[in-house]
Design a protein around this motif. Sequence first.
Motif, mmCIF file in Angstrom:
data_model
loop_
_atom_site.group_PDB
_atom_site.id
_atom_site.type_symbol
_atom_site.label_atom_id
_atom_site.label_comp_id
_atom_site.label_asym_id
_atom_site.label_seq_id
_atom_site.Cartn_x
_atom_site.Cartn_y
_atom_site.Cartn_z
ATOM 1 N N ALA A 54 74.170 36.329 13.416
ATOM 2 C CA ALA A 54 75.200 35.299 13.808
ATOM 3 C C ALA A 54 75.814 35.451 14.874
ATOM 4 O O ALA A 54 76.088 36.781 14.997
ATOM 5 N N VAL A 55 76.277 34.450 15.640
ATOM 6 C CA VAL A 55 76.937 34.548 16.888
ATOM 7 C C VAL A 55 77.842 33.491 16.819
ATOM 8 O O VAL A 55 77.615 32.163 16.679
ATOM 9 N N THR A 56 79.075 33.870 16.729
ATOM 10 C CA THR A 56 80.229 32.979 16.450
ATOM 11 C C THR A 56 80.875 32.212 17.926
ATOM 12 O O THR A 56 80.652 33.123 18.810
ATOM 13 N N VAL A 57 81.039 31.078 17.809
ATOM 14 C CA VAL A 57 81.248 30.467 19.190
ATOM 15 C C VAL A 57 82.677 29.576 19.211
ATOM 16 O O VAL A 57 83.202 29.415 18.063
ATOM 17 N N GLY A 58 83.073 28.799 20.139
ATOM 18 C CA GLY A 58 84.325 27.986 20.047
ATOM 19 C C GLY A 58 84.341 26.721 19.489
ATOM 20 O O GLY A 58 85.090 26.266 18.775
ATOM 21 N N SER A 59 82.776 26.366 19.240
ATOM 22 C CA SER A 59 82.894 24.917 18.586
ATOM 23 C C SER A 59 81.439 24.766 18.241
ATOM 24 O O SER A 59 80.526 25.319 18.752
ATOM 25 N N GLY A 60 81.158 23.429 17.217
ATOM 26 C CA GLY A 60 79.949 23.347 17.018
ATOM 27 C C GLY A 60 79.165 22.839 18.387
ATOM 28 O O GLY A 60 77.996 23.098 18.430
ATOM 29 N N THR A 61 79.955 21.978 19.215
ATOM 30 C CA THR A 61 79.209 21.565 20.551
ATOM 31 C C THR A 61 78.969 23.013 21.181
ATOM 32 O O THR A 61 77.674 22.904 22.078
ATOM 33 N N ASP A 62 79.683 23.915 21.591
ATOM 34 C CA ASP A 62 79.225 25.070 22.066
ATOM 35 C C ASP A 62 77.829 25.802 21.461
ATOM 36 O O ASP A 62 77.063 26.129 22.106
ATOM 37 N N GLY A 194 82.758 27.609 15.722
ATOM 38 C CA GLY A 194 81.351 27.184 15.510
ATOM 39 C C GLY A 194 80.766 28.373 15.426
ATOM 40 O O GLY A 194 81.039 29.478 15.600
ATOM 41 N N SER A 195 79.290 28.442 15.119
ATOM 42 C CA SER A 195 78.488 29.578 15.078
ATOM 43 C C SER A 195 76.909 29.218 14.947
ATOM 44 O O SER A 195 76.620 28.057 15.005
ATOM 45 N N LEU A 196 76.212 30.224 15.549
ATOM 46 C CA LEU A 196 75.009 30.179 15.566
ATOM 47 C C LEU A 196 74.132 31.152 14.634
ATOM 48 O O LEU A 196 74.742 32.258 14.502
ATOM 49 N N LEU A 197 72.974 31.124 14.417
ATOM 50 C CA LEU A 197 72.242 31.835 13.565
ATOM 51 C C LEU A 197 70.730 31.969 14.045
ATOM 52 O O LEU A 197 70.072 30.976 14.540
ATOM 53 N N CYS A 198 70.288 33.315 14.074
ATOM 54 C CA CYS A 198 68.922 33.065 14.421
ATOM 55 C C CYS A 198 68.464 34.725 13.993
ATOM 56 O O CYS A 198 69.079 35.297 13.305
ATOM 57 N N ASP A 199 66.998 34.923 14.073
ATOM 58 C CA ASP A 199 66.272 35.955 13.726
ATOM 59 C C ASP A 199 65.886 37.001 14.665
ATOM 60 O O ASP A 199 65.552 38.117 14.665
ATOM 61 N N SER A 200 65.782 36.429 15.906
ATOM 62 C CA SER A 200 65.052 37.191 17.304
ATOM 63 C C SER A 200 65.989 37.989 17.895
ATOM 64 O O SER A 200 67.308 37.484 18.417
ATOM 65 N N SER A 201 65.926 39.175 18.096
ATOM 66 C CA SER A 201 66.973 40.160 18.772
ATOM 67 C C SER A 201 67.009 39.723 20.398
ATOM 68 O O SER A 201 68.169 39.580 20.750
#
Length: 369
Positions: A54-62, A194-201
Amino acid sequence: MKVPFLDLRVTEADERERLLGAFERVLSHGCLVMGPEVDALERTIAEYCGRKYAVTVGSGTDALYFGLRALSIGPGDEVITTSLSWIATANAIALTGATPVFADIRADLNIDPQSVAKSITRKTKAILAVDYTGKICDMSALQDIASQNGLMLMEDGSQAFGAEYRGGRCGSFGTISGISHNPMKVFAACGEAGSLLCDSSEVYERLVSLRYNGTVNQETCIEPSLNGRMDALQAAILLERFKGLPSVIERRRNNARMYSEKLRGFVGIPTEDSHQTDVYYTYTIRSSKRNELKAYLENHGIETKVQHPLLMPQQPAYRDSAKGDFSLAKRLVEQVLCIPIHEKLTLQQLSHVVSVIHQFGPSEPGKVE
Ligand SMILES: *Cc1c(COP(=O)(O)O)cnc(C)c1O
């Protein structure tokens, strides 16, 4: 009786104390951007969503913008998305330099996979699928279309954190998922987040770089980007609120169940398939007399919202160049009305909404295919 659409005040003594405690801890350690709470939040939501990173960010738009950039979407590319969403979805695509192509929706207001398939051209690179109203879209169909056509799939799960679909959680679909935690959302910070989720390094590394001006190793910039890091305070608040998330979702689902039992036959009600668990970011009814019903509810103290009166391709920023076919969306958007569903509603307030809609009389629009 007044029924507000949302109530963002923190009124419960226990929650208030926990959030103030989180604020105190951040003031004491002084890592105000990123910091230990951000690390803990990233681990917590990655695990919850069944993702590696997971990578947190400043907003959903980001989140959407960085996600599309991490998929190397850019000028000359087309990204197919829904026509009914908050405008951030289309803006994120346009800001990469790519062209948003707007697909039609189905009766459940989510993107129609058949329309997606018809919108594919030689330029199509990705599908950005929005889990609209808190319901995950038809991901199996979209995944099939993506793999058959060599397209990437990204999920905009901003409205559906906590929702489930065939055993998978929102945030687990596609190469990358983007989530908003703005105060209106079901899993909400006390400000923008906001945040992002992924599986690839590799995708993970690129997202981490994109969220801080495209830098690696503190200083070296490898591609232009924005500053979209998360405040420690928002992360601390989200960590506290994560503990209460199951009960927030349960209350929203109970409210929805009550509405659906009582409103059936009066207005069009949202449906839920057995393989889905929706979180009801909105409870969106459909009425053939939408504007009259909205005014009637307003006169009886009930605040409602039309989300959204303009489809994304009908917005001034897009209407002259909008590509796509969205005829059902045009019809449905005239009928939709979001009624209060939030977790703070009392039984009296819910009953008031139901009885005012009963008083108004039936206005269920015809079925759509
Ligand atoms: C709220 C929302 C966004 C944008 O999130 P922000 O945190 O407000 O920037 C994007 N997409 C959808 C579907 C949303 O509901």
